[in-house]
Design a protein around this motif. Structure first.
Motif, short mmCIF file in Angstrom:
data_model
loop_
_atom_site.label_atom_id
_atom_site.label_comp_id
_atom_site.label_asym_id
_atom_site.label_seq_id
_atom_site.Cartn_x
_atom_site.Cartn_y
_atom_site.Cartn_z
N TYR A 147 0.85 -1.21 0.00
CA TYR A 147 0.00 0.00 0.00
C TYR A 147 0.87 1.25 0.00
N GLN A 148 0.54 2.18 -0.86
CA GLN A 148 1.30 3.43 -0.93
C GLN A 148 0.76 4.45 0.06
N VAL A 149 -0.56 4.39 0.27
CA VAL A 149 -1.22 5.43 1.08
C VAL A 149 -1.24 4.99 2.55
N PRO A 150 -0.72 5.83 3.46
CA PRO A 150 -0.67 5.44 4.87
C PRO A 150 -2.03 5.00 5.43
N LEU A 151 -3.11 5.68 5.01
CA LEU A 151 -4.42 5.33 5.54
C LEU A 151 -4.83 3.90 5.14
N GLN A 152 -4.40 3.48 3.96
CA GLN A 152 -4.70 2.10 3.54
C GLN A 152 -3.94 1.11 4.43
N LYS A 153 -2.72 1.46 4.77
CA LYS A 153 -1.94 0.60 5.68
C LYS A 153 -2.67 0.52 7.03
N TYR A 154 -3.15 1.67 7.49
CA TYR A 154 -3.88 1.73 8.76
C TYR A 154 -5.10 0.81 8.72
N ILE A 155 -5.87 0.93 7.65
CA ILE A 155 -7.08 0.12 7.53
C ILE A 155 -6.72 -1.37 7.51
N ALA A 156 -5.64 -1.70 6.80
CA ALA A 156 -5.22 -3.11 6.74
C ALA A 156 -4.81 -3.61 8.13
N MET A 157 -4.15 -2.76 8.89
CA MET A 157 -3.74 -3.18 10.24
C MET A 157 -4.95 -3.32 11.18
N MET A 158 -5.89 -2.40 11.08
CA MET A 158 -7.09 -2.49 11.93
C MET A 158 -7.90 -3.74 11.58
N ASP A 159 -7.92 -4.02 10.29
CA ASP A 159 -8.60 -5.21 9.81
C ASP A 159 -7.96 -6.47 10.42
N LEU A 160 -6.65 -6.48 10.43
CA LEU A 160 -5.92 -7.61 11.01
C LEU A 160 -6.22 -7.73 12.50
N GLN A 161 -6.26 -6.59 13.18
CA GLN A 161 -6.52 -6.60 14.62
C GLN A 161 -7.90 -7.23 14.91
N GLY A 162 -8.84 -6.94 14.04
CA GLY A 162 -10.18 -7.47 14.22
C GLY A 162 -10.34 -8.91 13.75
N ARG A 163 -9.31 -9.43 13.10
CA ARG A 163 -9.40 -10.78 12.54
C ARG A 163 -8.51 -11.77 13.29
N ASN A 164 -7.30 -11.32 13.62
CA ASN A 164 -6.33 -12.21 14.27
C ASN A 164 -5.44 -11.35 15.17
N GLU A 165 -5.86 -11.23 16.42
CA GLU A 165 -5.22 -10.30 17.35
C GLU A 165 -3.74 -10.62 17.60
N LYS A 166 -3.43 -11.89 17.77
CA LYS A 166 -2.04 -12.24 18.07
C LYS A 166 -1.12 -11.93 16.89
N LEU A 167 -1.62 -12.18 15.70
CA LEU A 167 -0.80 -11.87 14.52
C LEU A 167 -0.60 -10.36 14.40
N PHE A 168 -1.66 -9.61 14.67
CA PHE A 168 -1.56 -8.14 14.65
C PHE A 168 -0.43 -7.68 15.57
N TYR A 169 -0.41 -8.21 16.80
CA TYR A 169 0.61 -7.75 17.75
C TYR A 169 2.00 -8.25 17.38
N LYS A 170 2.06 -9.43 16.82
CA LYS A 170 3.39 -9.95 16.43
C LYS A 170 3.97 -9.10 15.29
N VAL A 171 3.13 -8.78 14.31
CA VAL A 171 3.60 -7.95 13.19
C VAL A 171 4.03 -6.58 13.73
N LEU A 172 3.20 -6.01 14.59
CA LEU A 172 3.49 -4.67 15.13
C LEU A 172 4.78 -4.67 15.95
#
Ligand SMILES: O=C([O-])CC(=O)C(=O)O
Ligand SMILES: [Mg+2]
Length: 636
Positions: A147-172
């Motif tokens: 993703y080039q646009v920061p907001l798209q990255k944000y949305i993708a990360m929020m999406d991950l948080q709502g789908r797989n919390e542990k993966l979200f935190y590991k990536v972060l």
């Protein structure tokens, strides 16, 4: 789905919270627990505790059940309710099958093993391949980078948080420097501005004026019961972006994801809250996608009563030791709320106290580069709100401790400029109460550049929320008066920064020690690369909060802020100083947070404010052992 009687589980130590809140460190294999409230519109699901186990057999359950009348909290009013009162029919079950892969607390996606797929009715619901969490991290970070646009990255990360919390935190956690600006400042600012348009799945708890009189019930709708940290905003001053009303929810959500990623507080113990009393932002009131109450802000008694009900309900529901972090309230409420609830609750204002602690840490470490003690310096602020006066007071307090001079004296080292010019004694009458201590004897000065020339500060700090106010003239004046001027442009997000890194280095011929609130990339000036620092409260609040929680602290004390500053300053290495940095890199933030937590907890024990007894022998080691880990658990 296995259903079990609720009352036996609520009295299970694993669920009711009498077990250590950090029980994730216990190496027990866990089954995905699901809590369901029957008979309500929405099924509520949630992990009760990272390691709740289902081996509490019937025998144990019967034993536990027999203690129901022996002092176990009747959270739902079930035992005391008279027959005509309505109760919520809670039940507890084990998630499996489709429900399991839709549950972000337990979902592992393609990382479910063959055995788990068999045991939990997942066969056919996932494609055949089984991959490791490491490979999932790699895949996710690659996807984010597309993703080039920061907001798209944000949305993708929020999406991950709502789908797989542990993966979200590991990536972060594993890509913290890269992703901090995505899930947090500055992108979170843009997300709040566009929150209505990007809103999909609600995050956090929305408490509006409509909920007046029933906030306790609303808190009980949240699926987690063992809450340890609440970040709450009323959206009136979101970063330097002003009143964003209910769209401010992005801030508590972002701050709490840092509590878990940077400070290791379990995600299930974190509660983001937005108090919606309306908004005075006309654009939002007319925006068809606005998600909040469509009315002007309630003020005065109506506002105070809602906040009072909230604070009372929080303590009633979660006890004395729940930490409430106030975030992005407007000045006119922030100081009063902190003063009012500081006496009765464990409260912390991140914008006043967290910012103060992080800036003081940077100033302490900058002395290694510029020499002298804090008392040898003169500080000038642009902006006399929460951040400005909060930092100013902590500087004065630290100088007072170092020199034994009364704080009324040491405040004279610190000067503030607000929208009306230098704060001086002739303005005393008309000043808001939090500015009055800074009204020193001086003739009136109207502009910042005149104030720089008159006061000759060694340190210039921007906390005004207004961008581009450190003009060339201002920065050049700093460079004329100082060999190494310290320039902190703290307003957020990037658009509100008082000057850019490039401006600071160019206008001082590379001599500035520069930090900003929002991150700036390195700057090349005359063939040399300069790396700006980020002076953001994200260095402090996660470790500070962990220190309070792990020691069972019941009140915040200013000395804990000083302890946090010292702990952070002590983490700056020789290598960092060689690069002109006054903060350590964020890559080591979990270690840094553990150091801060240990020092804050030590101070709390010293002050007699910690209730977790006996005091652990090695607080740093204890802090590390308490920290949430996003590695998948194995399900039986
Ligand atoms: O959120 C941040 O990056 C720092 C902060 O508290 C603010 O600017 O209000
Ligand atoms: Mg803030």
């Amino acid at each position: 789905m296995i259903s079990l009687n609720r009352s036996c589980f609520l009295s299970n130590p694993g669920i009711s919270g009498t077990r250590s809140p950090f029980s994730h460190s216990q190496k027990r294999r866990s089954a995905p627990l699901k809590v369901v409230a029957l008979g309500t519109n929405a099924a509520r699901t949630g992990e009760r505790n990272g390691s709740v186990v289902m081996e509490n057999t019937a025998k144990e359950a019967v034993e536990l059940k027999s203690t129901v009348h022996g002092g176990v909290k009747d959270v739902y009013g079930e035992d005391t309710a008279s027959e005509d009162q309505l109760v919520t029919p809670w039940s507890v079950s084990v998630a499996s099958g489709y429900t399991l892969i839709r549950d972000p607390h337990h979902n592992k996606g393609l990382a479910f093993t063959e055995k788990e797929r068999d045991a939990h009715y997942l066969c056919g619901l996932l494609p055949p391949v089984v991959i490791s969490q490491e490979l999932q991290v790699k895949k996710m970070i690659n996807a984010i980078r597309q993703y080039q646009v920061p907001l798209q990255k944000y949305i993708a990360m929020m999406d991950l948080q709502g789908r797989n919390e542990k993966l979200f935190y590991k990536v972060l956690i594993e890509h913290v420097e890269e992703l901090l600006p995505v899930v947090y400042t500055p992108t979170v600012g843009e997300a709040c501005q566009k929150y209505g348009s990007i809103f999909t799945n609600p995050q956090g708890l929305f408490i509006s004026l409509k909920e007046k009189g029933k906030i306790l019930e609303v808190l009980r709708n949240w699926p987690e019961k063992n809450i340890q940290v609440i970040v709450v905003t009323d959206g009136e001053r979101i970063l330097g972006l002003g009143d964003l009303g209910c769209h401010g929810m992005g801030i508590p959500v972002g701050k709490l994801s840092l509590y878990s990623a940077l400070g290791g507080v379990r995600p299930s113990a974190c509660l983001p809250v937005t108090i919606d009393v309306g908004t005075n932002n006309e654009k939002l009131l007319e925006d068809e996608f606005y998600i909040g109450l469509r009315q002007k802000r309630a003020t005065g008694q109506e506002y105070a009563e809602l906040l009072q009900e909230f604070m009372t309900a929080v303590k009633q529901n979660y006890g004395e030791k729940v930490l409430v972090q106030f975030e992005d309230f407007a000045n006119h409420n922030a100081f009063d709320l902190l003063a009012k609830y500081g006496a009765t609750h464990l409260v912390f204002n991140d914008d006043i106290q967290g910012t103060a602690s992080v800036v003081l840490a940077g100033l302490m470490s900058s002395l290694k580069l510029v020499g002298g003690s804090l008392a040898d310096h003169t500080f000038l602020f642009l902006g006399a709100g929460e951040a400005g006066t909060g930092i100013a007071e902590l500087i004065a307090l630290e100088i007072s401790k170092q020199t034994n001079a009364p704080v009324e004296e040491t405040r004279k080292k610190v000067w503030l400029v607000d929208s009306k010019g230098l704060i001086v004694s002739s303005r005393l009458e008309s000043l808001q109460h939090f500015k009055k201590p800074w009204a020193h004897e001086h003739e009136p000065v109207n502009t910042l550049v005149d104030a720089v020339n008159a006061i000759k500060p060694t340190v210039l700090i921007g906390t005004s929320g207004v961008g581009r106010t450190f003009t060339k003239e201002v920065v050049e004046a700093m460079a004329t008066n100082n060999e190494r001027p310290i320039i902190l442009a703290l307003s957020n997000p990037t658009s509100q920064s008082e000057c850019t890194a490039e401006e600071a280095y160019t206008w001082t011929q590379g001599r500035a020690i520069y930090c900003s609130g929002s991150p700036f990339p390195p700057v090349e000036y005359e063939g040399k690369v300069y790396t700006p620092g980020q002076s953001n409260n994200a260095y402090i609040f996660p470790g500070f909060g962990l220190g309070l929680i792990m020691s069972g602290t019941i009140r915040v004390h200013d000395d804990m802020l000083l302890a946090a500053s010292e702990a952070l300053a002590s983490q700056v290495s020789g290598e960092d100083y060689d690069k002109g940095l006054i903060y350590p890199p964020f890559t080591n933030i979990r270690k840094i947070s553990a150091h801060i937590a240990a020092k804050v907890a030590a101070k709390s024990y010293e002050l007699g404010l910690a209730t977790r007894l006996p005091e652990p022998k090695d607080l740093f080691q204890y802090a590390e052992s308490c920290m949430y880990s996003p590695t998948y658990r194995s399900f039986r």
